[in-house]
Design a protein around this motif. Structure first.
Motif, PDB file in Angstrom:
ATOM      1  N   LEU A 142       0.803  -1.293  -0.036  1.00  0.00           N
ATOM      2  CA  LEU A 142      -0.063   0.109  -0.123  1.00  0.00           C
ATOM      3  C   LEU A 142       0.873   1.393  -0.124  1.00  0.00           C
ATOM      4  CD1 LEU A 142      -2.886  -0.983   2.370  1.00  0.00           C
ATOM      5  CD2 LEU A 142      -3.211  -0.314   0.052  1.00  0.00           C
ATOM      6  N   VAL A 143       0.618   2.041  -0.860  1.00  0.00           N
ATOM      7  CA  VAL A 143       1.571   3.332  -1.016  1.00  0.00           C
ATOM      8  C   VAL A 143       0.497   4.413  -0.951  1.00  0.00           C
ATOM      9  CG1 VAL A 143       2.845   4.504  -2.574  1.00  0.00           C
ATOM     10  CG2 VAL A 143       3.234   2.085  -2.443  1.00  0.00           C
ATOM     11  N   ASP A 144       0.972   5.692  -0.417  1.00  0.00           N
ATOM     12  CA  ASP A 144       0.305   6.744  -0.412  1.00  0.00           C
ATOM     13  C   ASP A 144       0.556   7.587  -1.550  1.00  0.00           C
ATOM     14  OD1 ASP A 144      -1.253   9.227   0.193  1.00  0.00           O
ATOM     15  OD2 ASP A 144      -0.273   9.448   1.864  1.00  0.00           O
ATOM     16  N   LEU A 145      -0.362   7.603  -2.847  1.00  0.00           N
ATOM     17  CA  LEU A 145       0.106   8.606  -3.797  1.00  0.00           C
ATOM     18  C   LEU A 145       0.186   9.900  -3.729  1.00  0.00           C
ATOM     19  CD1 LEU A 145       0.768   8.058  -6.742  1.00  0.00           C
ATOM     20  CD2 LEU A 145      -1.739   7.964  -7.486  1.00  0.00           C
ATOM     21  N   ARG A 146      -0.506  10.493  -2.924  1.00  0.00           N
ATOM     22  CA  ARG A 146      -0.544  11.926  -2.628  1.00  0.00           C
ATOM     23  C   ARG A 146       0.817  12.163  -2.062  1.00  0.00           C
ATOM     24  NH1 ARG A 146      -4.493  16.446  -1.435  1.00  0.00           N
ATOM     25  NH2 ARG A 146      -3.025  18.239  -0.682  1.00  0.00           N
ATOM     26  N   GLY A 147       1.124  11.428  -1.181  1.00  0.00           N
ATOM     27  CA  GLY A 147       2.486  11.662  -0.421  1.00  0.00           C
ATOM     28  C   GLY A 147       3.658  11.801  -1.551  1.00  0.00           C
ATOM     29  N   CYS A 148       3.738  10.627  -2.317  1.00  0.00           N
ATOM     30  CA  CYS A 148       4.758  10.560  -3.272  1.00  0.00           C
ATOM     31  C   CYS A 148       4.932  11.819  -4.297  1.00  0.00           C
ATOM     32  CB  CYS A 148       4.601   9.105  -4.152  1.00  0.00           C
ATOM     33  SG  CYS A 148       4.677   7.825  -3.234  1.00  0.00           S
ATOM     34  N   GLN A 185      -4.632   5.975  -0.983  1.00  0.00           N
ATOM     35  CA  GLN A 185      -3.881   4.810  -0.951  1.00  0.00           C
ATOM     36  C   GLN A 185      -4.228   4.107  -2.341  1.00  0.00           C
ATOM     37  OE1 GLN A 185      -2.210   3.719   1.527  1.00  0.00           O
ATOM     38  NE2 GLN A 185      -2.597   5.290   2.815  1.00  0.00           N
ATOM     39  N   VAL A 186      -3.093   3.588  -2.642  1.00  0.00           N
ATOM     40  CA  VAL A 186      -2.880   2.737  -4.093  1.00  0.00           C
ATOM     41  C   VAL A 186      -2.028   1.635  -3.794  1.00  0.00           C
ATOM     42  CG1 VAL A 186      -3.395   4.322  -5.379  1.00  0.00           C
ATOM     43  CG2 VAL A 186      -1.034   3.974  -5.082  1.00  0.00           C
ATOM     44  N   LEU A 187      -2.299   0.432  -4.704  1.00  0.00           N
ATOM     45  CA  LEU A 187      -1.432  -0.748  -4.567  1.00  0.00           C
ATOM     46  C   LEU A 187      -0.445  -0.424  -5.551  1.00  0.00           C
ATOM     47  CD1 LEU A 187      -3.804  -3.803  -4.232  1.00  0.00           C
ATOM     48  CD2 LEU A 187      -2.069  -3.065  -2.648  1.00  0.00           C
ATOM     49  N   GLY A 188       1.126  -0.856  -5.096  1.00  0.00           N
ATOM     50  CA  GLY A 188       2.089  -0.803  -6.007  1.00  0.00           C
ATOM     51  C   GLY A 188       3.233  -0.687  -5.195  1.00  0.00           C
ATOM     52  N   ASN A 189       4.506  -0.091  -5.752  1.00  0.00           N
ATOM     53  CA  ASN A 189       5.752  -0.290  -5.030  1.00  0.00           C
ATOM     54  C   ASN A 189       6.448   1.223  -5.096  1.00  0.00           C
ATOM     55  OD1 ASN A 189       9.111  -0.207  -5.546  1.00  0.00           O
ATOM     56  ND2 ASN A 189       8.472  -2.087  -4.519  1.00  0.00           N
ATOM     57  N   ARG A 190       6.399   1.666  -3.727  1.00  0.00           N
ATOM     58  CA  ARG A 190       6.989   2.995  -3.529  1.00  0.00           C
ATOM     59  C   ARG A 190       7.999   3.407  -4.318  1.00  0.00           C
ATOM     60  NH1 ARG A 190       6.189   7.193  -0.397  1.00  0.00           N
ATOM     61  NH2 ARG A 190       7.763   8.478   0.264  1.00  0.00           N
ATOM     62  N   GLN A 191       8.999   2.775  -4.602  1.00  0.00           N
ATOM     63  CA  GLN A 191      10.292   2.974  -5.332  1.00  0.00           C
ATOM     64  C   GLN A 191       9.802   3.330  -7.073  1.00  0.00           C
ATOM     65  OE1 GLN A 191      13.331   0.028  -5.855  1.00  0.00           O
ATOM     66  NE2 GLN A 191      14.609   1.494  -6.964  1.00  0.00           N
TER      67      GLN A 191
END
Length: 400
Positions: free
Chosen positions: A278-284, A308-314
């Motif tokens: 789970l990755v916070d897309l807005r934070g990225c 919140q989205v599913l992915g890889n933060r890098q």
């Protein structure tokens, strides 16, 4: 190799079958002859006991009741072959002659120290030999037929047992380097099924590794050619005159683009080994904007507080850095940037500088690389070029 396994298995089964047949045949012969000898010995033993009882009761020697048995009080009266056995010290003996007689000799000691010799010519009682003489051909034919049937069964069993291995070997042999991996034996509940599953997994991983290697090689050649060409031309001009500030900035931009591209390519090459989370897309997005954007007046942000989205933060950070970096660089110094999220789609839009109409705009450069990043996370990308703006639509994988 599969055919050699089948031949080896057939040879083992056939050899074992013939060995068992020979063993049982030999055992049957031994039992037959032993039973025959035990029967004759029992007749002599019973006759000896009867003669001993009669001698004790009447004091005279009684002749054997069985006409095949003869009693001899004098050793010299015995046939020569029997006399030789007595001279050798044998009290019991089985004597075969070349003239058709077959003797069984037994020594009997009567009360009073008298010794007599019981000699039985048992040729009429040799049932086993007579049986083989009469029906030996039939028994041999039956034995050969049973051996042939056993060999046929061994051949069929060897084919049946090795057939799944042959099928698996043929499927492995005909497996295309880039084709789907699906072995028919992977659903079996035995060792062949386990082997097929492991082979399928291993070949699939090998294909994926080779595909990533080919993609990495292709992307390195495709994505780094443009910035290298720009830098080479700029440095060529530096040989005749000092570089201007704009040209120095172009070199720096090219270096930054190459560094970013290399980071993306290495991340994609390792994408299959990066866990999904789970990755916070807005934070990225905010982290990328803080690094890339100095003037917030050029920015319009319409995003939910948490995304919140599913992915890889890098990979998400690489995707955002490349999208926003391309938008700011190719849109020009006065380009305005608008980010919005609606109906599960993140839209990144940059305005176009009319003075740069002849140059590459927005996301036209590096689209293939951006798609590779999105595909690695199972996201969708859409590119839309307009006269006054360029927009990319990102559809991330949402957490349910």
């Amino acid at each position: 190799m599969a055919s050699s396994i089948r031949r080896g298995l057939f040879a083992a089964l056939a050899g074992f079958t013939i060995f068992i047949c020979l063993c049982y045949t030999g055992l049957a012969l031994v039992i037959s002859y032993v039973t025959e000898d035990m029967l004759i010995d029992h007749l002599l033993k019973r006759e000896a006991a009867a003669m001993t009882v009669h001698f004790r009761q009447h004091g005279v020697l009684k002749q054997p009741a069985d006409e095949l048995i003869h009693a001899y009080a004098d050793v010299d009266a015995l046939p020569p072959v029997a006399r030789a056995q007595v001279a050798a010290g044998h009290e019991r003996a089985e004597i075969a002659t070349g003239t058709g007689q077959h003797y069984h000799l037994r020594t009997l000691d009567l009360p009073g120290g008298q010794r007599i010799y019981l000699l039985a010519d048992v040729q009429p009682l040799l049932v086993v030999s007579k049986l083989f003489q009469d029906v030996g051909g039939l028994l041999t034919a039956i034995a050969l037929g049973l051996i042939a049937a056993a060999l046929l069964l061994a051949y069929l069993l060897s084919r049946r047992l090795v057939a799944p291995l042959q099928v698996l070997a043929q499927e492995v042999r005909s497996q295309a380097p880039t084709g789907p991996v699906a072995f028919s034996g992977r659903h079996r509940r035995d060792e062949i099924g386990y082997l097929a599953q492991k082979l399928s997994t291993t070949v699939s991983e090998l294909h994926a590794t080779l595909n990533r290697e080919h993609a990495f090689t292709r992307d390195i050649s495709h994505e780094l050619r443009t910035p290298l060409t720009v830098m080479r031309n700029t440095l060529h001009q530096a040989a005749s005159r000092p570089l201007e500030a704009q040209e120095t900035a172009l070199l720096q931009s090219g270096l930054d683009e190459m560094a970013s591209t290399i980071d993306v390519l290495f991340a994609l090459a390792r994408a299959q080994h990066i866990a999904e989370e789970l990755v916070d897309l807005r934070g990225c997005i905010e982290e990328s904007l803080l690094r890339l954007l100095d003037d917030t007046d050029r920015l319009q942000l319409h995003l939910p507080e948490r995304l919140q989205v599913l992915g890889n933060r890098q990979l998400v950070m690489l995707l955002m850095n490349n999208c926003l970096g391309n938008a700011l660089f190719h849109g020009g110094a006065g380009a305005r940037l608008r980010l919005s999220f609606a109906d599960g789609v993140l839209s990144v839009e940059n305005s176009l500088d009319p003075a740069r109409a002849g140059a590459m705009q927005g996301f036209q450069h590096g689209q293939h690389l951006l798609r590779r990043i999105a595909d690695a996370m199972r996201w969708d990308l859409g590119f839309h070029a307009g006269a006054a703006a360029y927009r990319v639509d990102i559809t991330p994988l949402r957490a349910h």
